[in-house]
Design a protein around this motif. Structure first.
Motif, PDB file in Angstrom:
ATOM      1  N   UNK A  89       0.822  -1.205   0.000  1.00 36.46           N
ATOM      2  CA  UNK A  89       0.000   0.000   0.000  1.00 36.46           C
ATOM      3  C   UNK A  89       0.860   1.261   0.000  1.00 36.46           C
ATOM      4  N   UNK A  90       2.008   1.228   0.659  1.00 34.84           N
ATOM      5  CA  UNK A  90       2.860   2.422   0.756  1.00 34.84           C
ATOM      6  C   UNK A  90       3.398   2.869  -0.604  1.00 34.84           C
ATOM      7  N   UNK A  91       3.426   1.969  -1.589  1.00 30.39           N
ATOM      8  CA  UNK A  91       3.889   2.328  -2.932  1.00 30.39           C
ATOM      9  C   UNK A  91       2.850   3.154  -3.686  1.00 30.39           C
ATOM     10  N   UNK A  92       1.594   3.142  -3.201  1.00 26.69           N
ATOM     11  CA  UNK A  92       0.517   3.840  -3.891  1.00 26.69           C
ATOM     12  C   UNK A  92       0.388   5.266  -3.358  1.00 26.69           C
ATOM     13  N   UNK A  93       0.939   6.199  -4.093  1.00 24.14           N
ATOM     14  CA  UNK A  93       0.863   7.606  -3.711  1.00 24.14           C
ATOM     15  C   UNK A  93       0.698   8.426  -4.982  1.00 24.14           C
ATOM     16  N   UNK A  94      -0.488   8.939  -5.178  1.00 20.80           N
ATOM     17  CA  UNK A  94      -0.830   9.703  -6.382  1.00 20.80           C
ATOM     18  C   UNK A  94       0.136  10.859  -6.623  1.00 20.80           C
ATOM     19  N   UNK A  95       0.571  11.496  -5.556  1.00 18.59           N
ATOM     20  CA  UNK A  95       1.467  12.637  -5.703  1.00 18.59           C
ATOM     21  C   UNK A  95       2.876  12.222  -6.154  1.00 18.59           C
ATOM     22  N   UNK A  96       3.244  10.976  -5.991  1.00 15.87           N
ATOM     23  CA  UNK A  96       4.565  10.495  -6.399  1.00 15.87           C
ATOM     24  C   UNK A  96       4.529   9.731  -7.722  1.00 15.87           C
ATOM     25  N   UNK A  97       3.492   8.909  -7.922  1.00 18.14           N
ATOM     26  CA  UNK A  97       3.397   8.098  -9.140  1.00 18.14           C
ATOM     27  C   UNK A  97       1.931   7.846  -9.433  1.00 18.14           C
ATOM     28  N   UNK A 123      -4.024   2.952 -13.032  1.00 21.38           N
ATOM     29  CA  UNK A 123      -4.021   4.381 -12.732  1.00 21.38           C
ATOM     30  C   UNK A 123      -4.521   4.600 -11.309  1.00 21.38           C
ATOM     31  N   UNK A 124      -3.886   5.515 -10.606  1.00 22.10           N
ATOM     32  CA  UNK A 124      -4.330   5.860  -9.258  1.00 22.10           C
ATOM     33  C   UNK A 124      -5.259   7.062  -9.319  1.00 22.10           C
ATOM     34  N   UNK A 125      -6.293   7.034  -8.498  1.00 25.80           N
ATOM     35  CA  UNK A 125      -7.145   8.217  -8.344  1.00 25.80           C
ATOM     36  C   UNK A 125      -6.744   8.903  -7.045  1.00 25.80           C
ATOM     37  N   UNK A 127      -6.843  10.883  -3.649  1.00 26.54           N
ATOM     38  CA  UNK A 127      -7.702  10.961  -2.470  1.00 26.54           C
ATOM     39  C   UNK A 127      -7.261  12.178  -1.664  1.00 26.54           C
ATOM     40  N   UNK A 128      -8.161  12.717  -0.884  1.00 29.80           N
ATOM     41  CA  UNK A 128      -7.842  13.877  -0.058  1.00 29.80           C
ATOM     42  C   UNK A 128      -7.069  13.399   1.172  1.00 29.80           C
ATOM     43  N   UNK A 129      -5.762  13.144   0.977  1.00 29.99           N
ATOM     44  CA  UNK A 129      -4.956  12.567   2.052  1.00 29.99           C
ATOM     45  C   UNK A 129      -3.821  13.470   2.518  1.00 29.99           C
ATOM     46  N   UNK A 130      -3.744  14.666   1.992  1.00 28.86           N
ATOM     47  CA  UNK A 130      -2.686  15.592   2.403  1.00 28.86           C
ATOM     48  C   UNK A 130      -3.298  16.826   3.062  1.00 28.86           C
ATOM     49  N   UNK A 131      -2.706  17.240   4.172  1.00 31.99           N
ATOM     50  CA  UNK A 131      -3.206  18.426   4.865  1.00 31.99           C
ATOM     51  C   UNK A 131      -2.765  19.675   4.117  1.00 31.99           C
ATOM     52  N   UNK A 132      -3.563  20.717   4.172  1.00 30.04           N
ATOM     53  CA  UNK A 132      -3.176  21.966   3.502  1.00 30.04           C
ATOM     54  C   UNK A 132      -1.918  22.549   4.142  1.00 30.04           C
ATOM     55  N   UNK A 133      -1.124  23.221   3.325  1.00 30.18           N
ATOM     56  CA  UNK A 133       0.080  23.884   3.816  1.00 30.18           C
ATOM     57  C   UNK A 133      -0.055  25.376   3.541  1.00 30.18           C
ATOM     58  N   UNK A 134       0.204  26.150   4.550  1.00 27.43           N
ATOM     59  CA  UNK A 134       0.174  27.601   4.395  1.00 27.43           C
ATOM     60  C   UNK A 134       1.577  28.024   4.035  1.00 27.43           C
ATOM     61  N   UNK A 135       1.714  28.626   2.877  1.00 22.63           N
ATOM     62  CA  UNK A 135       3.051  28.999   2.416  1.00 22.63           C
ATOM     63  C   UNK A 135       3.394  30.455   2.647  1.00 22.63           C
ATOM     64  N   UNK A 136       2.401  31.329   2.727  1.00 28.53           N
ATOM     65  CA  UNK A 136       2.666  32.748   2.932  1.00 28.53           C
ATOM     66  C   UNK A 136       1.706  33.243   4.001  1.00 28.53           C
ATOM     67  N   UNK A 137       2.239  33.585   5.154  1.00 29.83           N
ATOM     68  CA  UNK A 137       1.378  34.020   6.249  1.00 29.83           C
ATOM     69  C   UNK A 137       1.162  35.524   6.262  1.00 29.83           C
ATOM     70  N   UNK A 138       1.971  36.281   5.504  1.00 31.45           N
ATOM     71  CA  UNK A 138       1.804  37.738   5.476  1.00 31.45           C
ATOM     72  C   UNK A 138       1.020  38.143   4.243  1.00 31.45           C
ATOM     73  N   UNK A 139       0.049  38.997   4.451  1.00 31.94           N
ATOM     74  CA  UNK A 139      -0.767  39.511   3.363  1.00 31.94           C
ATOM     75  C   UNK A 139      -0.627  41.022   3.315  1.00 31.94           C
ATOM     76  N   UNK A 140      -0.308  41.584   2.155  1.00 32.65           N
ATOM     77  CA  UNK A 140      -0.228  43.052   2.067  1.00 32.65           C
ATOM     78  C   UNK A 140      -1.614  43.665   2.240  1.00 32.65           C
ATOM     79  N   UNK A 141      -1.671  44.804   2.873  1.00 33.73           N
ATOM     80  CA  UNK A 141      -2.936  45.497   3.118  1.00 33.73           C
ATOM     81  C   UNK A 141      -3.054  46.695   2.232  1.00 33.73           C
TER      82      UNK A 141
END
Length: 141
Positions: A89-97, A123-125, A127-141
């Motif tokens: 099962x560990x070989x099945x990762x849509x983001x890698x292959x 073919x792999x479909x 799945x929502x298995x990755x948590x969101x990542x915040x890449x920019x915490x500063x927002x110009x005003x």
């Protein structure tokens, strides 16, 4: 029948057994096989069943299956049924292959054995298995 003056005739039953020689190759029921599975498929999950027949009789008509080449690392094949299932099962990762492409060989049990190969694509479909990542915490005003 003899060729004498008083000709005699005799008949005897004769059994002739014709042995089938291994002169045919296994033939897959499809020209290629494909399947689509979720990337979170568990070990033992059935992916696809490949099937080949050989018109020879006896051992020459008995077909076994095996992988050839590369690309099948995440899977295992039942050599008698052609059932391909998830093994790692560990070989099945849509983001890698996203696609696994490999070949399966059908081999008869004749002497000498004859074989043929077919392409299999899995073919792999995603799945929502990755948590969101915040890449920019500063927002110009």
């Amino acid at each position: 029948r003899d060729s004498g003056v008083d000709q005699k005739e005799r008949s005897v039953p004769v059994t002739i057994t014709v042995a089938d020689r291994n002169d045919e190759i296994p033939v897959f029921s499809r020209t290629s096989y494909s399947a689509s599975i979720p990337e979170n498929s568990r070990q033992g999950f059935e992916v696809v069943v490949v099937s080949a027949t050989d018109v020879d009789t006896g051992k020459s008509g008995a077909v076994l299956y095996e992988f050839t080449g590369q690309g099948h690392e995440a899977f295992v094949i039942d050599k008698k049924t052609g059932n391909i299932t998830v093994e790692k099962q560990l070989e099945l990762d849509y983001e890698k292959k996203r696609i696994f492409a490999f070949r399966v060989k059908a081999v008869d049990q004749g002497d000498p054995p004859k074989s043929t190969e077919v392409d299999v694509t899995v073919s792999l479909t995603d799945m929502n298995d990755n948590t969101p990542k915040i890449t920019n915490t500063e927002q110009p005003v």
